[in-house]
Design an enzyme around this catalytic site. Structure first.
Site, PDB file in Angstrom:
ATOM      1  N   GLN A 291      -1.459  -1.539   1.681  1.00 36.71           N
ATOM      2  CA  GLN A 291      -1.694  -2.656   0.770  1.00 36.71           C
ATOM      3  C   GLN A 291      -2.174  -3.858   1.585  1.00 36.71           C
ATOM      4  OE1 GLN A 291       1.862  -3.829  -1.328  1.00 36.71           O
ATOM      5  NE2 GLN A 291       0.828  -5.439  -2.498  1.00 36.71           N
TER       6      GLN A 291
ATOM      7  N   HIS B  65      -0.907  -5.168  -7.457  1.00 36.46           N
ATOM      8  CA  HIS B  65      -2.119  -4.976  -8.252  1.00 36.46           C
ATOM      9  C   HIS B  65      -2.391  -3.495  -8.427  1.00 36.46           C
ATOM     10  CE1 HIS B  65      -3.117  -5.421  -3.999  1.00 36.46           C
ATOM     11  NE2 HIS B  65      -4.096  -4.537  -4.188  1.00 36.46           N
TER      12      HIS B  65
ATOM     13  N   HIS C 295      -5.378  -0.896  -9.011  1.00 41.77           N
ATOM     14  CA  HIS C 295      -6.823  -0.679  -9.015  1.00 41.77           C
ATOM     15  C   HIS C 295      -7.131   0.287 -10.161  1.00 41.77           C
ATOM     16  CE1 HIS C 295      -7.607  -1.964  -4.691  1.00 41.77           C
ATOM     17  NE2 HIS C 295      -6.301  -1.765  -4.664  1.00 41.77           N
TER      18      HIS C 295
HETATM   19  P1  5GP Z   1      -5.249  -3.400  -1.534  1.00 43.97           P
HETATM   20  O1  5GP Z   1      -5.769  -2.771  -0.278  1.00 43.97           O
HETATM   21  O2  5GP Z   1      -4.305  -4.548  -1.261  1.00 43.97           O
HETATM   22  O3  5GP Z   1      -4.687  -2.394  -2.498  1.00 43.97           O
HETATM   23  O4  5GP Z   1      -6.516  -3.967  -2.272  1.00 43.97           O
HETATM   24  C1  5GP Z   1      -6.911  -5.306  -2.262  1.00 43.97           C
HETATM   25  C2  5GP Z   1      -8.196  -5.390  -3.012  1.00 43.97           C
HETATM   26  O5  5GP Z   1      -8.440  -6.753  -3.310  1.00 43.97           O
HETATM   27  C3  5GP Z   1      -9.414  -4.890  -2.229  1.00 43.97           C
HETATM   28  O6  5GP Z   1     -10.051  -3.842  -2.959  1.00 43.97           O
HETATM   29  C4  5GP Z   1     -10.299  -6.118  -2.079  1.00 43.97           C
HETATM   30  O7  5GP Z   1     -11.668  -5.833  -2.200  1.00 43.97           O
HETATM   31  C5  5GP Z   1      -9.797  -7.012  -3.208  1.00 43.97           C
HETATM   32  N1  5GP Z   1      -9.912  -8.449  -2.944  1.00 43.97           N
HETATM   33  C6  5GP Z   1      -9.499  -9.102  -1.837  1.00 43.97           C
HETATM   34  N2  5GP Z   1      -9.721 -10.427  -1.957  1.00 43.97           N
HETATM   35  C7  5GP Z   1     -10.285 -10.609  -3.179  1.00 43.97           C
HETATM   36  C8  5GP Z   1     -10.739 -11.770  -3.880  1.00 43.97           C
HETATM   37  O8  5GP Z   1     -10.663 -12.907  -3.409  1.00 43.97           O
HETATM   38  N3  5GP Z   1     -11.258 -11.567  -5.125  1.00 43.97           N
HETATM   39  C9  5GP Z   1     -11.342 -10.316  -5.696  1.00 43.97           C
HETATM   40  N4  5GP Z   1     -11.877 -10.249  -6.916  1.00 43.97           N
HETATM   41  N5  5GP Z   1     -10.919  -9.207  -5.050  1.00 43.97           N
HETATM   42  C10 5GP Z   1     -10.393  -9.350  -3.819  1.00 43.97           C
END
Ligand code: 5GP
Ligand code: ZN
Length: 116
Positions: free
Chosen positions: A93, A99, A101
């Protein structure tokens, strides 16, 4: 939480392309989409991850999943989608605000994980 990028999106301090919102959850397009449809669905309340969610969060967690199909269909994934909730270090994460996806599009999204 003041230092959290997704809390800043909830507060309107960082822009995002919102695709669904109600009093408890917000959905917006991922900034770096991995599939034609790639939406992040978050609780408006800061919850760090599934590892820190507690019984009080049950309703909002259910709401995120209950809205997933409607969001996927409205964004162009009418024939199914995948929900991924990366959690903590092992789940890799990156953003410490829970969150989901929602990934999809016209074509199958690919294998779930590379097998060990
Ligand atoms: P994780 O790896 O934490 O599950 O996913 C984080 C996700 O957040 C990634 O797919 C990345 O592209 C997205 N993300 C990171 N920063 C931002 C942002 O400022 N705005 C948006 N819309 N997505 C973000
Ligand atoms: Zn947050």
């Amino acid at each position: 939480m003041s230092d959290c990028i997704f809390c800043k999106i909830v507060d309107g301090k960082i822009p995002a392309k919102k695709v669904y919102e109600d009093e408890d959850i917000l959905a917006f397009n991922d900034i770096s989409p991995a599939r034609p449809v790639h939406v992040l669905v978050i609780p408006k309340k800061h919850i760090t991850s599934l590892a820190t969610a507690d019984a009080e969060d049950t309703l909002v967690l259910g709401r995120i999943l209950a809205k997933a199909n409607e969001i996927a269909v409205s964004q162009g994934s009418p024939d199914g989608f995948r929900v991924i909730i990366n959690t903590g270090r092992v789940g890799q994460q990156e953003v410490p605000h829970l969150h989901a996806h929602i990934v999809g599009g016209p074509d199958p999204v690919g294998p779930m994980l590379k097998r060990i």
